[in-house]
Design a protein around this motif. Sequence first.
Motif, PDB file in Angstrom:
ATOM      1  N   LEU A 144     -30.081  39.883  26.603  1.00  0.00           N
ATOM      2  CA  LEU A 144     -29.540  38.623  26.091  1.00  0.00           C
ATOM      3  C   LEU A 144     -29.866  37.498  27.066  1.00  0.00           C
ATOM      4  O   LEU A 144     -29.360  37.463  28.193  1.00  0.00           O
ATOM      5  CB  LEU A 144     -28.028  38.749  25.900  1.00  0.00           C
ATOM      6  N   GLU A 145     -30.728  36.586  26.630  1.00  0.00           N
ATOM      7  CA  GLU A 145     -31.161  35.466  27.470  1.00  0.00           C
ATOM      8  C   GLU A 145     -30.599  34.128  27.002  1.00  0.00           C
ATOM      9  O   GLU A 145     -30.335  33.237  27.819  1.00  0.00           O
ATOM     10  CB  GLU A 145     -32.686  35.402  27.497  1.00  0.00           C
ATOM     11  N   THR A 146     -30.452  33.962  25.696  1.00  0.00           N
ATOM     12  CA  THR A 146     -29.872  32.739  25.147  1.00  0.00           C
ATOM     13  C   THR A 146     -28.918  33.101  24.016  1.00  0.00           C
ATOM     14  O   THR A 146     -28.982  34.188  23.453  1.00  0.00           O
ATOM     15  CB  THR A 146     -30.943  31.780  24.579  1.00  0.00           C
ATOM     16  N   VAL A 147     -28.036  32.169  23.693  1.00  0.00           N
ATOM     17  CA  VAL A 147     -27.183  32.327  22.514  1.00  0.00           C
ATOM     18  C   VAL A 147     -27.452  31.139  21.592  1.00  0.00           C
ATOM     19  O   VAL A 147     -27.544  29.994  22.039  1.00  0.00           O
ATOM     20  CB  VAL A 147     -25.690  32.413  22.892  1.00  0.00           C
ATOM     21  N   LEU A 148     -27.634  31.435  20.296  1.00  0.00           N
ATOM     22  CA  LEU A 148     -27.968  30.410  19.306  1.00  0.00           C
ATOM     23  C   LEU A 148     -26.923  30.414  18.196  1.00  0.00           C
ATOM     24  O   LEU A 148     -26.590  31.466  17.642  1.00  0.00           O
ATOM     25  CB  LEU A 148     -29.351  30.684  18.710  1.00  0.00           C
ATOM     26  N   PHE A 149     -26.390  29.243  17.888  1.00  0.00           N
ATOM     27  CA  PHE A 149     -25.484  29.114  16.748  1.00  0.00           C
ATOM     28  C   PHE A 149     -25.526  27.685  16.225  1.00  0.00           C
ATOM     29  O   PHE A 149     -25.962  26.763  16.920  1.00  0.00           O
ATOM     30  CB  PHE A 149     -24.042  29.507  17.121  1.00  0.00           C
ATOM     31  N   THR A 150     -25.094  27.526  14.983  1.00  0.00           N
ATOM     32  CA  THR A 150     -24.956  26.196  14.380  1.00  0.00           C
ATOM     33  C   THR A 150     -23.479  25.904  14.204  1.00  0.00           C
ATOM     34  O   THR A 150     -22.745  26.718  13.653  1.00  0.00           O
ATOM     35  CB  THR A 150     -25.661  26.115  13.023  1.00  0.00           C
ATOM     36  N   LEU A 151     -23.051  24.750  14.679  1.00  0.00           N
ATOM     37  CA  LEU A 151     -21.668  24.302  14.507  1.00  0.00           C
ATOM     38  C   LEU A 151     -21.555  23.475  13.232  1.00  0.00           C
ATOM     39  O   LEU A 151     -22.303  22.500  13.042  1.00  0.00           O
ATOM     40  CB  LEU A 151     -21.227  23.440  15.691  1.00  0.00           C
ATOM     41  N   TYR A 152     -20.646  23.861  12.352  1.00  0.00           N
ATOM     42  CA  TYR A 152     -20.288  23.055  11.176  1.00  0.00           C
ATOM     43  C   TYR A 152     -18.884  22.514  11.414  1.00  0.00           C
ATOM     44  O   TYR A 152     -17.985  23.267  11.813  1.00  0.00           O
ATOM     45  CB  TYR A 152     -20.345  23.898   9.904  1.00  0.00           C
ATOM     46  N   TYR A 153     -18.701  21.226  11.169  1.00  0.00           N
ATOM     47  CA  TYR A 153     -17.446  20.586  11.550  1.00  0.00           C
ATOM     48  C   TYR A 153     -17.183  19.379  10.649  1.00  0.00           C
ATOM     49  O   TYR A 153     -18.114  18.830  10.031  1.00  0.00           O
ATOM     50  CB  TYR A 153     -17.513  20.137  13.012  1.00  0.00           C
ATOM     51  N   PRO A 154     -15.903  18.963  10.551  1.00  0.00           N
ATOM     52  CA  PRO A 154     -15.606  17.747   9.787  1.00  0.00           C
ATOM     53  C   PRO A 154     -16.178  16.535  10.510  1.00  0.00           C
ATOM     54  O   PRO A 154     -15.912  16.336  11.697  1.00  0.00           O
ATOM     55  CB  PRO A 154     -14.074  17.717   9.731  1.00  0.00           C
ATOM     56  N   ALA A 155     -16.970  15.756   9.810  1.00  0.00           N
ATOM     57  CA  ALA A 155     -17.676  14.632  10.437  1.00  0.00           C
ATOM     58  C   ALA A 155     -16.945  13.322  10.170  1.00  0.00           C
ATOM     59  O   ALA A 155     -16.162  13.192   9.217  1.00  0.00           O
ATOM     60  CB  ALA A 155     -19.102  14.550   9.906  1.00  0.00           C
ATOM     61  N   ALA A 156     -17.218  12.363  11.033  1.00  0.00           N
ATOM     62  CA  ALA A 156     -16.626  11.029  10.879  1.00  0.00           C
ATOM     63  C   ALA A 156     -16.960  10.463   9.502  1.00  0.00           C
ATOM     64  O   ALA A 156     -18.073  10.629   8.994  1.00  0.00           O
ATOM     65  CB  ALA A 156     -17.154  10.108  11.972  1.00  0.00           C
ATOM     66  N   GLN A 157     -15.975   9.811   8.910  1.00  0.00           N
ATOM     67  CA  GLN A 157     -16.136   9.265   7.561  1.00  0.00           C
ATOM     68  C   GLN A 157     -17.293   8.270   7.529  1.00  0.00           C
ATOM     69  O   GLN A 157     -17.435   7.422   8.404  1.00  0.00           O
ATOM     70  CB  GLN A 157     -14.836   8.579   7.136  1.00  0.00           C
ATOM     71  N   HIS A 158     -18.155   8.422   6.526  1.00  0.00           N
ATOM     72  CA  HIS A 158     -19.298   7.524   6.280  1.00  0.00           C
ATOM     73  C   HIS A 158     -20.371   7.631   7.362  1.00  0.00           C
ATOM     74  O   HIS A 158     -21.276   6.787   7.420  1.00  0.00           O
ATOM     75  CB  HIS A 158     -18.844   6.063   6.163  1.00  0.00           C
ATOM     76  N   ALA A 159     -20.288   8.631   8.235  1.00  0.00           N
ATOM     77  CA  ALA A 159     -21.333   8.791   9.253  1.00  0.00           C
ATOM     78  C   ALA A 159     -22.642   9.205   8.585  1.00  0.00           C
ATOM     79  O   ALA A 159     -22.656  10.077   7.714  1.00  0.00           O
ATOM     80  CB  ALA A 159     -20.912   9.835  10.283  1.00  0.00           C
ATOM     81  N   VAL A 160     -23.725   8.570   8.993  1.00  0.00           N
ATOM     82  CA  VAL A 160     -25.044   8.890   8.446  1.00  0.00           C
ATOM     83  C   VAL A 160     -25.976   9.199   9.604  1.00  0.00           C
ATOM     84  O   VAL A 160     -26.115   8.404  10.538  1.00  0.00           O
ATOM     85  CB  VAL A 160     -25.614   7.728   7.605  1.00  0.00           C
ATOM     86  N   SER A 161     -26.586  10.345   9.548  1.00  0.00           N
ATOM     87  CA  SER A 161     -27.473  10.761  10.636  1.00  0.00           C
ATOM     88  C   SER A 161     -28.845  10.129  10.489  1.00  0.00           C
ATOM     89  O   SER A 161     -29.341   9.911   9.379  1.00  0.00           O
ATOM     90  CB  SER A 161     -27.604  12.284  10.631  1.00  0.00           C
ATOM     91  N   HIS A 162     -29.452   9.855  11.623  1.00  0.00           N
ATOM     92  CA  HIS A 162     -30.833   9.383  11.626  1.00  0.00           C
ATOM     93  C   HIS A 162     -31.807  10.542  11.817  1.00  0.00           C
ATOM     94  O   HIS A 162     -33.018  10.333  11.871  1.00  0.00           O
ATOM     95  CB  HIS A 162     -31.024   8.342  12.737  1.00  0.00           C
ATOM     96  N   LYS A 163     -31.259  11.739  11.895  1.00  0.00           N
ATOM     97  CA  LYS A 163     -32.092  12.934  12.043  1.00  0.00           C
ATOM     98  C   LYS A 163     -32.230  13.621  10.694  1.00  0.00           C
ATOM     99  O   LYS A 163     -31.328  13.555   9.855  1.00  0.00           O
ATOM    100  CB  LYS A 163     -31.468  13.893  13.067  1.00  0.00           C
ATOM    101  N   PRO A 164     -33.356  14.274  10.461  1.00  0.00           N
ATOM    102  CA  PRO A 164     -33.519  14.979   9.179  1.00  0.00           C
ATOM    103  C   PRO A 164     -32.531  16.123   9.048  1.00  0.00           C
ATOM    104  O   PRO A 164     -32.120  16.720  10.049  1.00  0.00           O
ATOM    105  CB  PRO A 164     -34.965  15.498   9.247  1.00  0.00           C
ATOM    106  N   LYS A 165     -32.140  16.424   7.822  1.00  0.00           N
ATOM    107  CA  LYS A 165     -31.229  17.535   7.593  1.00  0.00           C
ATOM    108  C   LYS A 165     -31.919  18.858   7.925  1.00  0.00           C
ATOM    109  O   LYS A 165     -33.146  18.974   7.860  1.00  0.00           O
ATOM    110  CB  LYS A 165     -30.749  17.526   6.139  1.00  0.00           C
TER     111      LYS A 165
END
Length: 521
Positions: A94-115
């Motif tokens: 085991l060298e790295t740990v990988l996970f995706t965090l899903y969480y309640p986001a700020a209202q009306h927040a829009v990401s500038h990164k691709p989904k």
Amino acid sequence: MKPFSEASTLGTAPSTGRRSPRTTRLAWRYIVCSLIGGYILYCYIFSVPLFAHPLPEYSGPYSVGAVDIEISLAVPRVIDTVRFKATKEDAFKLETVLFTLYYPAAQHAVSHKPKHDWIPKPVSVTAEGYAKFAHINNFLVNKLMTGAVSALVGDIKIPAQVDVPLADLVSTVTEVPETRIDNTELEKVIQISKGGHPVIVFSHGMASSRTDYTHFAGELASRGYVVALLEHRDGSCPGTIVMRDGAAQTVKLAFDIPDVESASGRELSVDEFKRAQLDFREAEIEEAVHVLKLINEGQGYKVFQKNARGEGTDLKNWEGRLNTDDMVVAGHSYGATGAMQALRGGPSARRPFKGAIILDPGKQSGRLNDDIRVPVLVFHSNSWSSKSSVFNGRAHFDTVFDIVENNVLRGMPSWFATSLGTSHPSVTDAPLLEPLLLSWTTGASIDVYEGLRQYVHVAEDFLWFLTTGEKRTLLREKAEFPQYDEGKGFGVWKPGQGDTEETGGAWYDWRKYWQVHVSPN
């Protein structure tokens, strides 16, 4: 489909009222080709992926954010001395740990990164992994598999906004008219503001990855919870890209018993291999917990700097906003077996789990841990309960029943229930992408959205119970089905608890979807 007119018979013998086989074949080829061509044109015009439905938006009151996190361990851990036959390298290092965090986001927040892509790029990594699972891995098949996966789901995006701020639920709940007058939601927000967002660490099943359960995780996140979807590097993930600090990316494909050997060169037994995999999963769970604790302790910016995935710009503002002292572990299939193992000897500092959500615990993934001292909620899909399987010399259903019942007898409120009309993949994203195909191939009879919604609602009620001790809806009911009863399956109603088919009521609704086998009530 409207019938086609009779084919012309000019220049042929007088019609006998029946078309020739050749004409019939041509007609069907025309129909099939027209349908395929029309569907491809529709997908092109409306930017819809071939054959797959887009993932729906989440139904909870809050927006959803997602952050990929991959952190290198300060000191790599060799979990087992099993090595690859071809290279003699450690298979379970085991060298790295990988996970995706899903969480309640700020209202009306829009990401500038691709989904995020549902199938991470390059698609060829996942496709080759699928080919390995099917034992047809070679150059030509890998190319064909890559093309097929790309056409089917290559353009599917996960609806969550990437790398946006964590929501302030107190201000958000007052902004949304539906939640402002919802006393239940207000109570939950008050609990979260006092103790932090409940955190669920989720372990995926065999031949799966962290992206196979995004909608289940996103639905919980849209209701105020934080979910860490792990990606395991134990050979169960089709293909994963490992990113380490200062090192080139490496691809790790699925592997199985024929690919490995003991440190002395001996062939492994099935039990030995499964034990190594489960121990590796447990270590990955511990490392994910460690990273989450760092974020909550105010080291979010340091985690962002070390994150090989380059996301997490707002983690510096997450200090004290997670409940990392009392986490929940969850998993599906092989991941459910791993989640149960993570409960042994607990709760502990490295595995601070106060409860567990267990979905279809594995039938071929090693023994199920019964050293459990916290409340658990065990779901069986309809197909998991209805198909009898011998498990270590006895029925798998009976094994699960005894584990949950013994936990109740130890004073730990726990539940075991069957979700009627569902199949093994119902909690995954697959039925949402291919509802008709999955229904035909798995026998699921419930609407795919309703099936997943039932899982989410009862899981949320269990999370509420862990926080407040209050039993709601299904968790209030008595266990009336010591065995799965096919005669009272999905679509068959039985009166109970004073409700009737005419008057309806909460119990009538739940009886339609569930059979409760073990309950503390």
